[in-house]
Structures are given as C-alpha cells and as structure tokens.
Scaffold this motif. Structure first.
Motif, short mmCIF file in Angstrom:
data_model
loop_
_atom_site.label_atom_id
_atom_site.label_comp_id
_atom_site.label_asym_id
_atom_site.label_seq_id
_atom_site.Cartn_x
_atom_site.Cartn_y
_atom_site.Cartn_z
N VAL A 1 0.84 -1.20 0.00
CA VAL A 1 0.00 0.00 0.00
C VAL A 1 0.87 1.25 0.00
CG1 VAL A 1 -1.79 1.28 1.24
CG2 VAL A 1 -1.84 -1.22 1.21
N GLY A 2 1.89 1.24 0.87
CA GLY A 2 2.82 2.37 0.97
C GLY A 2 4.23 1.89 0.80
N HIS A 3 4.90 1.65 1.94
CA HIS A 3 6.28 1.17 1.93
C HIS A 3 6.42 0.06 2.96
CE1 HIS A 3 7.69 4.59 -0.56
NE2 HIS A 3 6.73 5.25 0.08
N GLY A 4 7.54 -0.65 2.88
CA GLY A 4 7.79 -1.75 3.81
C GLY A 4 8.16 -3.04 3.13
N LEU A 5 8.00 -3.11 1.81
CA LEU A 5 8.42 -4.25 1.02
C LEU A 5 9.55 -3.83 0.09
CD1 LEU A 5 4.98 -5.75 -0.10
CD2 LEU A 5 6.39 -6.48 1.83
N SER A 6 10.57 -4.65 -0.03
CA SER A 6 11.65 -4.33 -0.97
C SER A 6 11.21 -4.73 -2.38
CB SER A 6 12.92 -5.09 -0.59
OG SER A 6 12.80 -6.45 -0.99
N PRO A 7 11.85 -4.17 -3.41
CA PRO A 7 11.50 -4.53 -4.79
C PRO A 7 11.60 -6.03 -5.07
CG PRO A 7 12.81 -2.53 -4.78
CD PRO A 7 12.83 -3.05 -3.38
N SER A 8 12.43 -6.75 -4.32
CA SER A 8 12.58 -8.18 -4.58
C SER A 8 11.27 -8.93 -4.39
CB SER A 8 13.66 -8.77 -3.68
OG SER A 8 13.27 -8.74 -2.31
N THR A 9 10.37 -8.45 -3.51
CA THR A 9 9.11 -9.14 -3.29
C THR A 9 8.22 -9.08 -4.53
OG1 THR A 9 8.15 -7.14 -2.29
CG2 THR A 9 9.13 -8.77 -0.80
N LEU A 10 8.40 -8.03 -5.32
CA LEU A 10 7.69 -7.92 -6.59
C LEU A 10 8.39 -8.73 -7.68
CD1 LEU A 10 5.79 -6.72 -8.76
CD2 LEU A 10 7.21 -4.65 -8.73
N HIS A 11 9.68 -8.53 -7.84
CA HIS A 11 10.40 -9.11 -8.98
C HIS A 11 10.61 -10.62 -8.84
CE1 HIS A 11 11.20 -5.25 -10.95
NE2 HIS A 11 11.25 -4.77 -9.71
N HIS A 12 10.56 -11.15 -7.63
CA HIS A 12 10.72 -12.58 -7.42
C HIS A 12 9.40 -13.27 -7.10
CE1 HIS A 12 15.21 -11.81 -6.29
NE2 HIS A 12 14.96 -11.66 -7.59
N ALA A 13 8.29 -12.57 -7.22
CA ALA A 13 6.99 -13.17 -6.94
C ALA A 13 6.63 -14.18 -8.04
CB ALA A 13 5.92 -12.09 -6.86
N ASP A 14 5.86 -15.19 -7.64
CA ASP A 14 5.37 -16.17 -8.62
C ASP A 14 4.18 -15.62 -9.39
OD1 ASP A 14 7.19 -18.32 -7.83
OD2 ASP A 14 6.01 -18.38 -5.97
N ARG A 15 3.48 -14.68 -8.78
CA ARG A 15 2.30 -14.10 -9.42
C ARG A 15 2.16 -12.65 -8.95
NH1 ARG A 15 -1.62 -16.12 -12.39
NH2 ARG A 15 -3.71 -15.20 -12.42
N VAL A 16 1.81 -11.76 -9.88
CA VAL A 16 1.67 -10.33 -9.57
C VAL A 16 0.24 -9.90 -9.89
CG1 VAL A 16 2.45 -7.99 -10.09
CG2 VAL A 16 4.11 -9.88 -10.06
N ILE A 17 -0.41 -9.32 -8.89
CA ILE A 17 -1.76 -8.78 -9.03
C ILE A 17 -1.69 -7.28 -8.76
CG2 ILE A 17 -4.16 -8.93 -8.24
CD1 ILE A 17 -3.16 -11.53 -9.44
N ALA A 18 -2.46 -6.49 -9.47
CA ALA A 18 -2.49 -5.05 -9.24
C ALA A 18 -3.93 -4.55 -9.35
CB ALA A 18 -1.60 -4.31 -10.23
N THR A 19 -4.24 -3.53 -8.59
CA THR A 19 -5.53 -2.88 -8.80
C THR A 19 -5.54 -2.21 -10.16
OG1 THR A 19 -4.65 -0.99 -7.55
CG2 THR A 19 -6.07 -2.52 -6.37
N SER A 20 -4.38 -1.69 -10.57
CA SER A 20 -4.22 -1.09 -11.90
C SER A 20 -2.74 -1.17 -12.29
CB SER A 20 -4.68 0.38 -11.90
OG SER A 20 -4.24 1.04 -13.07
N GLU A 21 -2.45 -1.88 -13.36
CA GLU A 21 -1.06 -1.97 -13.81
C GLU A 21 -0.53 -0.61 -14.22
OE1 GLU A 21 1.76 -4.75 -16.70
OE2 GLU A 21 -0.42 -4.75 -17.00
N ALA A 22 -1.37 0.20 -14.89
CA ALA A 22 -0.92 1.52 -15.33
C ALA A 22 -0.57 2.40 -14.15
CB ALA A 22 -2.01 2.18 -16.19
N GLN A 23 -1.39 2.35 -13.10
CA GLN A 23 -1.11 3.19 -11.94
C GLN A 23 0.10 2.70 -11.16
OE1 GLN A 23 -4.31 4.45 -9.45
NE2 GLN A 23 -5.60 5.10 -11.16
N MET A 24 0.35 1.39 -11.17
CA MET A 24 1.54 0.88 -10.52
C MET A 24 2.79 1.48 -11.15
SD MET A 24 2.76 -3.06 -9.78
CE MET A 24 3.28 -3.46 -11.44
N HIS A 25 2.77 1.65 -12.46
CA HIS A 25 3.91 2.23 -13.15
C HIS A 25 4.08 3.71 -12.85
CE1 HIS A 25 3.92 -1.14 -16.44
NE2 HIS A 25 4.16 -1.58 -15.22
N VAL A 26 2.98 4.37 -12.40
CA VAL A 26 3.05 5.80 -12.06
C VAL A 26 3.46 6.02 -10.62
CG1 VAL A 26 1.68 7.92 -11.82
CG2 VAL A 26 1.35 6.46 -13.81
N THR A 27 2.84 5.29 -9.70
CA THR A 27 3.04 5.55 -8.27
C THR A 27 4.01 4.58 -7.61
OG1 THR A 27 1.12 4.18 -7.68
CG2 THR A 27 0.73 6.53 -8.05
#
Length: 341
Positions: free
Chosen positions: A244-270
């Motif tokens: 939601v805010g902070h507290g996870l390192s980028p590795s939790t995203l890049h090494h995830a087996d599956r990625v879900i987003a409320t909005s992929e476009a907004q993830m790239h912005v915020t």
C-alpha cells in the motif's frame, strides 16, 4: 443505520445548480458505516468498472524535482450511480518527518443524470476506509487457502484499519502481528482493532524477518521513511504480500510467482520505487477487477508467493464518497456554498 441510504434532502439551494454542498471532516466523522458495508461498496465499484459501465482514467501526477511534495488529480465516472467526480490529493513535506507533513485531499461529486452538483467533501476518511478495504479484498482473493496469520507493517492512516478490514474478509485469521516504530501509532492500531473486534489483540513484533517468515498475509502500509524493507527470501511458500505504501523491498515484486495489481498503469506511475535498476516492472498477471469477477485467478496454487499492488482507483472513492454524501445530506449535514451565482 439502515442498509438503504437516506435520500438526499432536497432544498431549493441544493437543486438550483448555483450552490455546492460542502462536507467537512467534522461532518463526515460521525457517520456510521460498517466495515462490511465499506467492503461491499468498494467491491461493487470494481465489478461495475469491469463490466464496462464506469470510467477510471490514469491519474495525473505532479512532483517537483527535489521530491518535497506530490500531487495527484483523478477523474472518474461511476456507471451504477450515474455520478461523475474528480479527486485531488496534495502532500507536502515528503522530505520531512510525519509530524511536519501536510496532506489535503478533496472529492467533488456531480449527478450525471441531472447535471447538478452533489457535494464537495474532505476525502481523508474516504481514503482511510477504501484503501484497507481493497487490501482486504486482495487478501480474500489472493491469500493461500487456510491462511491464518497476518502481519501489518506501519501504523499510519492506512495501517490503523488494516487488521479490522482483514478480519472482515478473512475471519479465520488467528494470529495478528504489527511492526511499527511510533508508539502513538501502535496504540491507535490496538484501539481501532478492539473497537471493531473487542476480543482480538495484536502481537507487536520487533524481528521483522522472523515475523515475515511466519505470516501468510503481509500488508505494508508504512511511510517513506520506514526502516522496514521485507525481502523476498524472507517469505515462506504461499505468502501474499500487499503493498500500500512502503515496507516491502522490490525483490518481493520481482521474485513473486504471481503479480496482481488494482491497476497496472497506476503501478507504473506511483510505484516507481519498486522498479528494477533499468526502471522496469515485471508483467502483471491479473488486475483485481477481473479477479473479483471470477474471470482471472488471484493465485495459481497454495504455494505461490503472490505480490499485490494496491493503488487507489477513483471509482472506489466515488462509490464510497457518494454513499457518505447521501447519508450526510440525509442527516442535514454540511454547508451550502453559493459558488456559481
């Protein structure tokens, strides 16, 4: 409180198109809406969006080069309510501590069937409710079967209701953990939890790595200055990590087996702080709206490590804001301001 919102009070000033009903922080503070009601309202907004009846364009962002402030503008339309709205958000002092920051957010609603304004309101309470409600929906859809433990990182606005909302959608959770660095915030988290679930308490953890390895669901809501940075290799099989805010390192995203987003476009912005060294993101496997509609899977197996990015969609602000506006106006709250005379 009844399940059906009270009808807006019809006054000549409210209906002639020359006045705007302004709902302050105080006006909205006393309105009673259950957590289950909030979750249902937010879920309905996602389902209407997925059905193609609502519009949620990408948000606009303005941020100075030194990063001391950030502002957003979000325009949207809720097709089930026939309401158009714009939300503005401005935070100043990102380079300072929490106590020195300033944050203002407002939502202005228009009835698209009559063409008349509904209300302009402080959006802070709306945001403090809809964001943890979305995290709870992500947890319901993406947590591993039989998930029993949850860890919340951060004790600010979004952290304080994270656990009550998680228990609303995952009532079987039996271990609740919290990592925070502000005693006042920790006290507020406990207070909010007991207000909604008097028989429940939360374990305050200081060993973040150990807590993360034991958690089935992690919700990271901390501010930008948090020392917390959970790494992917700390997580056990099947862990769901919601950012939601902070507290996870980028590795939790890049090494995830599956990625879900409320909005992929907004993830790239915020979510630019989660990009790799080349500024890139892994592909999103599914967005929340089709997952809620049953057209995409929140996870593929019980052992997948799932990363979920919770970026607010303005259609959820509109839905919840309109719900609050109806209740407030029905109770005679707010001030009529002659803006367009």
């Amino acid at each position: 409180m009844t399940d059906t919102p009270a009808a807006p009070a019809a006054t000549p000033a409210a209906c002639d198109g020359t006045h705007l009903r302004v709902l302050s922080t105080t006006d909205l503070a006393g309105i009673d809406v259950s957590l289950a009601d909030v979750v249902a309202t937010v879920e309905g907004a996602y389902r209407t969006l997925h059905a193609g009846r609502s519009d949620n364009p990408r948000k606009l962002t303005v941020k100075p080069q030194d990063g001391h402030s950030v502002s957003y503008a979000m325009l949207g339309r809720d097709g089930s309510r026939d309401v158009v709205a714009i939300k503005t958000s401005y935070k100043h002092g990102l380079d300072k501590g929490r106590e020195e920051q300033h944050y203002y957010t407002a939502l202005t609603l228009y009835d698209d069937s009559t063409g008349l304004p509904v209300a302009m309101m402080d959006c802070s309470r709306i945001g403090s409710l809809r964001t943890p409600a979305v995290s709870a929906l992500l947890a319901r859809e993406c947590a591993a079967p039989g998930a029993r433990s949850a860890l919340v990182v951060g004790t600010g606005t979004q952290g304080r209701l994270a656990l009550p909302f998680l228990l609303t959608t995952l009532p079987e959770l039996d271990r609740l953990m919290l990592f925070g660095t502000h005693p006042e915030g920790i006290g507020s988290v406990r207070e909010r939890l007991r207000a909604h679930f008097p028989d429940r308490d939360v374990d305050i953890v200081t060993d973040l790595r150990a807590a993360a390895s034991q958690a089935d669901v992690i919700v990271a809501t901390a501010g930008a200055h948090t020392p917390a940075a959970i790494e992917a290799d700390w997580l056990g099989p099947g862990t769901l990590s919601v950012l939601v805010g902070h507290g996870l390192s980028p590795s939790t995203l890049h090494h995830a087996d599956r990625v879900i987003a409320t909005s992929e476009a907004q993830m790239h912005v915020t979510g630019t702080d989660m990009a790799d060294a080349d500024g890139k993101f892994p592909a999103v496997d599914a967005e929340l709206a089709p997952v809620l509609a049953g057209e995409a899977a929140g996870r593929g197996s019980g052992t997948e490590r799932v990363f979920a990015y919770n970026s607010g969609l303005v259609v959820t602000d509109i839905a919840l804001g309109h719900r609050f506006a109806q209740l407030a106006i029905g109770q005679g709250l707010g001030t009529e301001v002659p803006l367009w005379q």
